[in-house]
Scaffold this active site. Structure first.
Site, PDB file in Angstrom:
ATOM      1  N   GLU A  33       1.076  -0.712  -0.303  1.00 34.55           N
ATOM      2  CA  GLU A  33      -0.162  -0.162   0.248  1.00 34.55           C
ATOM      3  C   GLU A  33       0.883   1.251  -0.127  1.00 34.55           C
ATOM      4  OE1 GLU A  33      -3.006   0.422  -0.838  1.00 34.55           O
ATOM      5  OE2 GLU A  33      -3.909  -1.505  -0.201  1.00 34.55           O
ATOM      6  N   TYR A 116      -6.672   6.974   3.633  1.00 31.52           N
ATOM      7  CA  TYR A 116      -6.405   5.737   2.405  1.00 31.52           C
ATOM      8  C   TYR A 116      -5.806   4.945   3.368  1.00 31.52           C
ATOM      9  CZ  TYR A 116      -5.235   2.569  -0.887  1.00 31.52           C
ATOM     10  OH  TYR A 116      -5.363   1.506  -1.654  1.00 31.52           O
ATOM     11  N   ASP A 134      -9.260   6.445  -2.864  1.00 39.72           N
ATOM     12  CA  ASP A 134      -7.966   6.764  -3.512  1.00 39.72           C
ATOM     13  C   ASP A 134      -8.584   7.289  -5.221  1.00 39.72           C
ATOM     14  OD1 ASP A 134      -8.974   5.252  -5.295  1.00 39.72           O
ATOM     15  OD2 ASP A 134      -6.914   4.075  -5.875  1.00 39.72           O
TER      16      ASP A 134
END
Length: 347
Positions: A33, A116, A134
């Site tokens: 991520e 996020y 996102d």
DNA sequence: CACGCGTGGGT
DNA sequence: TACCCAAGCGT
């Protein structure tokens, strides 16, 4: 049929096979991520494979020097991600006994993790129904619902988060989150979205009103600052050079570079040798040549760097302690890396 | 909270 | 060419 059912149905037929989709290990998900923030899968993939091989556990990452981590990150950009990643790895290893926090509320406390990333990890690894928002999600939702609130305004950020949260499949939040992102990346693309074969075509507001190209709406565009960099590539007669670490708040923090003279415009050799910093650095005689006849324009997101590499040969210097063979061990910006590749080709 | 932070790919 | 975009975040 519910939105999430249609979406997950699309996902199961079209999803990409990616290494981080084969695991729920929060350390690996976290790595992926962070690397994929503002970064395409195609660019991040090799780095993910290299990191997981070199640092198979959070303890391995925590044990490494920051410089080593930055070297492995070299070329991926946004280097604060690597510094924060390393900082948080040490925190997890040393303060949390190596155990990754397991709720959104705890995960978001880690440095380098925002809304996020905390949502992604919490949903994928711990099944917590927290919706990711996102760039893909902004695009999909703004089009599907025909929302023209700017996605980078305070109001927009709040509005889209609320809508995203209302749409999530609470029974499989991780799958849902990855589905909407893959759908945005592969189908509801920024340019030339595949509306003709879209499972949402009969309910998409943007498609109905022909607003696909106009959505999402984004405010402001960034200003580009022009800067003029003169790197002093030193070669002493005992074959040493100078590299120094960039400190402070600007670009490339923690990376290394040749001594730098920044000027207000492109300069020539005479202007270089009359520069105060230059005369201080080289009390003795030097031989100077400009490596690149035409300035190299290196483009960052907010700056254009008009760059000249000056090769400076001189007798030995007290400050010049870096051997040319060891330069490859230092993390450097791509601009420097590209220069070195041309200046001293491998093999 | 508006802004700065990298690099590469696409049009 | 000069933009825009890409699994955002910290300050």
């Amino acid at each position: 049929m519910k939105f999430y059912n249609k979406l997950i149905s699309w996902y199961l037929q079209n999803k990409r096979t990616l290494p981080w989709r084969e695991t729920k290990n929060p350390y690996f998900i976290w790595l992926s991520e962070i690397m994929l923030q503002q970064t395409r899968v195609a660019q991040g993939l090799a780095y993910y494979l290299k990191f997981t091989e070199t640092f198979p556990t959070v303890f391995d990452l925590a044990k490494a020097d920051e410089s080593t981590v930055l070297k492995m990150w070299q070329g991926l950009g946004y280097y604060s991600r690597a510094r924060n990643l390393h900082y948080s790895a040490k925190h997890i290893a040393n303060e949390l006994n190596g155990e990754f926090p397991s709720t959104y509320k705890e995960i978001i406390k880690l440095k380098g993790i925002g809304d996020y990333t905390a949502s992604a990890i919490a949903s994928i690894c711990f099944n917590e129904p927290t919706a990711v928002v996102d760039g893909n999600v902004y695009r999909v939702l703004s089009r599907y619902f025909g929302i023209s609130t700017a996605i980078n305004s305070t109001a927009g950020i709040k509005e889209f988060k609320t809508i995203a949260q209302s749409l999530i499949d609470k029974k499989q939040p991780g799958t849902y989150n990855q589905a909407i992102m893959d759908f945005g990346a592969l189908h509801c693309k920024p340019q030339n979205p595949l509306c003709d074969s879209c499972p949402f075509a009969n309910s998409c507001v943007a498609f109905e009103k022909k607003l696909t190209k106009a959505l999402p709406v984004k405010e402001k565009k960034i200003k580009i600052r022009k800067r003029y960099f003169n790197f002093l590539v030193i070669k002493t007669n005992n074959n040493k050079t100078i590299l120094s670490e960039r400190k402070g708040k600007g670009i490339w923090q923690g990376l290394y570079e040749f001594p730098l003279i920044e000027t207000e415009q492109i300069i020539n050799k005479n202007e270089l040798i009359s520069n105060q910093y230059f005369t201080d650095l080289f009390p003795n005689e030097t031989t100077i040549s400009l490596f690149n006849k035409k300035e190299i324009v290196h483009k960052l997101s907010h700056q254009h760097l008009y760059t000249q590499f000056w090769i400076v040969e001189t007798k030995s210097l007290e400050n010049a302690t870096i051997s040319w063979e060891s330069i490859q061990d230092f993390p450097v910006p791509i601009l420097i890396s590209n220069f070195l590749e041309e200046f001293q080709p491998k093999n």
